[in-house]
Scaffold this active site. Structure first.
Site, PDB file in Angstrom:
ATOM      1  N   SER A   1      18.563   1.546 -23.105  1.00 59.52           N
ATOM      2  CA  SER A   1      18.972   1.425 -24.186  1.00 59.52           C
ATOM      3  C   SER A   1      17.777   1.094 -25.461  1.00 59.52           C
ATOM      4  O   SER A   1      18.140   1.756 -26.391  1.00 59.52           O
ATOM      5  CB  SER A   1      19.965   0.323 -24.189  1.00 59.52           C
ATOM      6  OG  SER A   1      20.809   0.322 -23.271  1.00 59.52           O
TER       7      SER A   1
ATOM      8  N   LEU B   1      24.835   3.258 -23.401  1.00 62.58           N
ATOM      9  CA  LEU B   1      24.824   4.031 -22.245  1.00 62.58           C
ATOM     10  C   LEU B   1      23.811   5.000 -21.946  1.00 62.58           C
ATOM     11  O   LEU B   1      23.678   5.575 -22.985  1.00 62.58           O
ATOM     12  CB  LEU B   1      26.090   4.228 -21.726  1.00 62.58           C
ATOM     13  CG  LEU B   1      27.325   3.185 -21.640  1.00 62.58           C
ATOM     14  CD1 LEU B   1      28.571   3.648 -20.981  1.00 62.58           C
ATOM     15  CD2 LEU B   1      26.807   1.967 -20.648  1.00 62.58           C
TER      16      LEU B   1
ATOM     17  N   GLN C   1      21.408 -14.384 -23.799  1.00 60.83           N
ATOM     18  CA  GLN C   1      20.074 -13.820 -23.017  1.00 60.83           C
ATOM     19  C   GLN C   1      18.987 -13.510 -24.025  1.00 60.83           C
ATOM     20  O   GLN C   1      17.943 -12.981 -23.518  1.00 60.83           O
ATOM     21  CB  GLN C   1      20.273 -12.749 -22.017  1.00 60.83           C
ATOM     22  CG  GLN C   1      20.822 -11.521 -22.756  1.00 60.83           C
ATOM     23  CD  GLN C   1      21.278 -10.617 -21.196  1.00 60.83           C
ATOM     24  OE1 GLN C   1      22.248 -10.832 -20.684  1.00 60.83           O
ATOM     25  NE2 GLN C   1      20.325  -9.621 -21.023  1.00 60.83           N
TER      26      GLN C   1
ATOM     27  N   HIS D   1      22.814   3.913 -16.550  1.00 57.05           N
ATOM     28  CA  HIS D   1      23.807   3.360 -16.505  1.00 57.05           C
ATOM     29  C   HIS D   1      24.856   4.316 -15.659  1.00 57.05           C
ATOM     30  O   HIS D   1      25.605   3.953 -14.707  1.00 57.05           O
ATOM     31  CB  HIS D   1      24.791   2.981 -17.657  1.00 57.05           C
ATOM     32  CG  HIS D   1      23.938   2.021 -18.539  1.00 57.05           C
ATOM     33  ND1 HIS D   1      23.248   2.200 -19.920  1.00 57.05           N
ATOM     34  CD2 HIS D   1      23.645   0.592 -18.423  1.00 57.05           C
ATOM     35  CE1 HIS D   1      22.605   1.172 -20.283  1.00 57.05           C
ATOM     36  NE2 HIS D   1      22.794   0.250 -19.286  1.00 57.05           N
TER      37      HIS D   1
HETATM   38  P1  AMP Z   1      21.772  -3.342 -19.297  1.00 51.10           P
HETATM   39  O1  AMP Z   1      22.905  -2.660 -20.259  1.00 51.10           O
HETATM   40  O2  AMP Z   1      20.386  -2.900 -20.072  1.00 51.10           O
HETATM   41  O3  AMP Z   1      21.938  -4.592 -19.179  1.00 51.10           O
HETATM   42  O4  AMP Z   1      21.817  -2.785 -17.836  1.00 51.10           O
HETATM   43  C1  AMP Z   1      22.989  -2.677 -17.001  1.00 51.10           C
HETATM   44  C2  AMP Z   1      22.448  -2.540 -15.787  1.00 51.10           C
HETATM   45  O5  AMP Z   1      21.957  -1.053 -15.728  1.00 51.10           O
HETATM   46  C3  AMP Z   1      21.608  -3.367 -14.861  1.00 51.10           C
HETATM   47  O6  AMP Z   1      22.132  -3.576 -13.824  1.00 51.10           O
HETATM   48  C4  AMP Z   1      20.400  -2.418 -15.095  1.00 51.10           C
HETATM   49  O7  AMP Z   1      19.298  -2.665 -14.178  1.00 51.10           O
HETATM   50  C5  AMP Z   1      20.853  -1.030 -15.031  1.00 51.10           C
HETATM   51  N1  AMP Z   1      19.662  -0.383 -15.407  1.00 51.10           N
HETATM   52  C6  AMP Z   1      19.498  -0.113 -16.930  1.00 51.10           C
HETATM   53  N2  AMP Z   1      18.513   0.624 -16.881  1.00 51.10           N
HETATM   54  C7  AMP Z   1      18.452   1.306 -15.711  1.00 51.10           C
HETATM   55  C8  AMP Z   1      17.657   2.801 -15.151  1.00 51.10           C
HETATM   56  N3  AMP Z   1      16.726   3.418 -16.167  1.00 51.10           N
HETATM   57  N4  AMP Z   1      17.751   2.963 -14.041  1.00 51.10           N
HETATM   58  C9  AMP Z   1      18.805   2.391 -13.292  1.00 51.10           C
HETATM   59  N5  AMP Z   1      19.532   1.235 -13.440  1.00 51.10           N
HETATM   60  C10 AMP Z   1      19.246   0.931 -14.748  1.00 51.10           C
END
Ligand code: AMP
Length: 267
Positions: free
Chosen positions: A182, A29, A57, A33
Site C-alpha cells: 500500500s 488494496l 502499530q 491482498h
Molecule cells: P497490510 O494491509 O499491509 O497490513 O497487509 C495485509 C496482509 O497482506 C498481510 O498478511 C501482508 O503480509 C499481506 N501482503 C501485503 N503485501 C503483500 C504482497 N506483496 N504479497 C503477498 N502478501 C502481501
C-alpha cells in the site's frame, strides 16, 4: 458481500457459519491482498476480510495519518472478488473489550523492525489477538512480504493454543520486482525505479555471494538512491538467528526509506 462495522453484529452473523477464513488488511488494496483473498476463496470456508488501519502499530502519528486509504476502491475490489463478509471496525469496536487470551511476544519482536519501530510488533500482536478473539477463524491468510509479523503471529497462536491455522502466502511483486505494498501508492516514478534497482541488486547478491559485509551493502544501497537504511540483515528463517554465511534458509531482510516512505522486503 455483507458489511459489518460492529463486532457484535458480525459475531451474530458468523456464529451460524462455523468455519471462517480470515484475511486481515489495512486497506489500500493491491495485488498482494488480492492473491491472499483468492487463495482464501478457494477453501470451502466463508471468506471474511477486514480493513482496519491499526493506530497502535504506528510508532509515528504522521505515518498513521498519511497511510494510504481508499475505501471506495477497496469496496469495489472486494465486491468483484465476491468476498462473503467485510469487517470495517472503528477503533472503539476493536479496543473496547478485553480479549480472553494474553498476547505472547516472542523475543524476536525486539529485532529488525521491532528495533527500529518501537511498539510496532506489540501493536500488531494486540490487534491480531483481538481479531482472533472476535472472529475465531479456522484459517488465517498472511503474506510472507511481512515475514517478521507472520513469524510472531505464528508463535502467538502456538503458545496460546489458538485453534487457527495460518496459511502462508508468497510475496506478490510488480513487474519491476518491487513487492506490492500500500505504501507504494506514495512513491513517485523515480522512487519506483530506485526500489526496482534495489530489489535486483539483492537478488544478484543472493545468487553470487556467500557471505555479507553490512557496511559495504549499505553504501551500495545508498548509491542506488535510498535516502536512509534502517537495516540490512541476513537471517536463517528456520530459527530466526542471524547468519553471516548463506545456506538455503538464508533470507535478506531490508528496511529503507525513499523520500519519507519506509519500505520493507525479504529476498
Ligand atoms: P497490510 O494491509 O499491509 O497490513 O497487509 C495485509 C496482509 O497482506 C498481510 O498478511 C501482508 O503480509 C499481506 N501482503 C501485503 N503485501 C503483500 C504482497 N506483496 N504479497 C503477498 N502478501 C502481501
Amino acid at each position: 458481500m455483507k458489511i459489518f462495522k460492529d463486532r457484535k453484529n458480525l459475531q451474530r452473523e458468523i456464529s451460524s457459519t462455523k468455519a471462517i477464513s480470515f484475511v486481515p488488511t489495512m486497506g489500500g488494496l493491491h495485488k498482494g491482498h488480492i492473491s491472499l483473498i483468492k487463495k482464501s476463496k478457494k477453501t470451502k470456508l466463508k471468506t471474511l476480510v477486514s480493513i482496519f488501519v491499526n493506530p497502535k502499530q504506528f510508532n509515528e502519528k504522521k505515518d498513521f495519518k498519511s497511510y494510504p486509504r481508499n475505501q471506495k476502491k477497496d469496496l469495489k475490489i472486494l465486491k468483484n472478488l465476491k468476498v462473503d463478509y467485510l469487517y470495517l471496525p472503528s477503533i472503539k469496536d476493536i479496543y473496547g473489550f478485553k480479549p480472553k487470551k494474553k498476547v505472547f511476544l516472542d523475543k524476536f519482536s525486539k529485532q529488525l523492525c521491532g528495533k527500529y519501530r518501537k511498539g510496532h510488533f506489540p501493536g500488531v500482536l494486540n490487534v491480531v489477538n483481538r481479531f482472533l478473539d472476535i472472529i475465531k477463524p479456522k484459517k488465517l491468510f498472511m503474506g510472507k512480504k511481512d515475514f517478521q509479523q507472520l513469524y510472531l503471529v505464528k508463535k502467538h497462536i502456538i503458545k496460546r493454543k489458538i485453534n487457527t491455522k495460518i496459511v502462508e502466502c508468497e510475496t506478490i511483486r510488480e513487474k519491476n520486482g518491487v513487492a506490492c505494498s500500500s505504501r507504494n501508492y506514495r512513491l513517485n516514478l523515480r522512487d519506483k525505479k530506485v526500489a526496482s534497482k534495489i530489489y535486483f541488486y539483492f537478488k544478484k547478491i543472493k545468487q553470487k555471494f556467500n557471505y555479507y559485509n553490512p557496511n559495504l551493502l549499505k553504501k551500495e544501497i545508498i548509491k542506488l538512491g535510498a535516502d536512509k537504511i534502517d537495516y540490512i540483515q541476513f537471517y536463517n528463517i528456520k530459527d530466526f538467528k542471524r547468519s553471516k554465511k548463506f545456506n538455503k534458509y538464508t533470507r535478506i531482510f531490508i528496511a529503507y526509506y525513499l523520500n519519507k516512505v519506509r519500505l520493507i522486503d525479504n529476498i
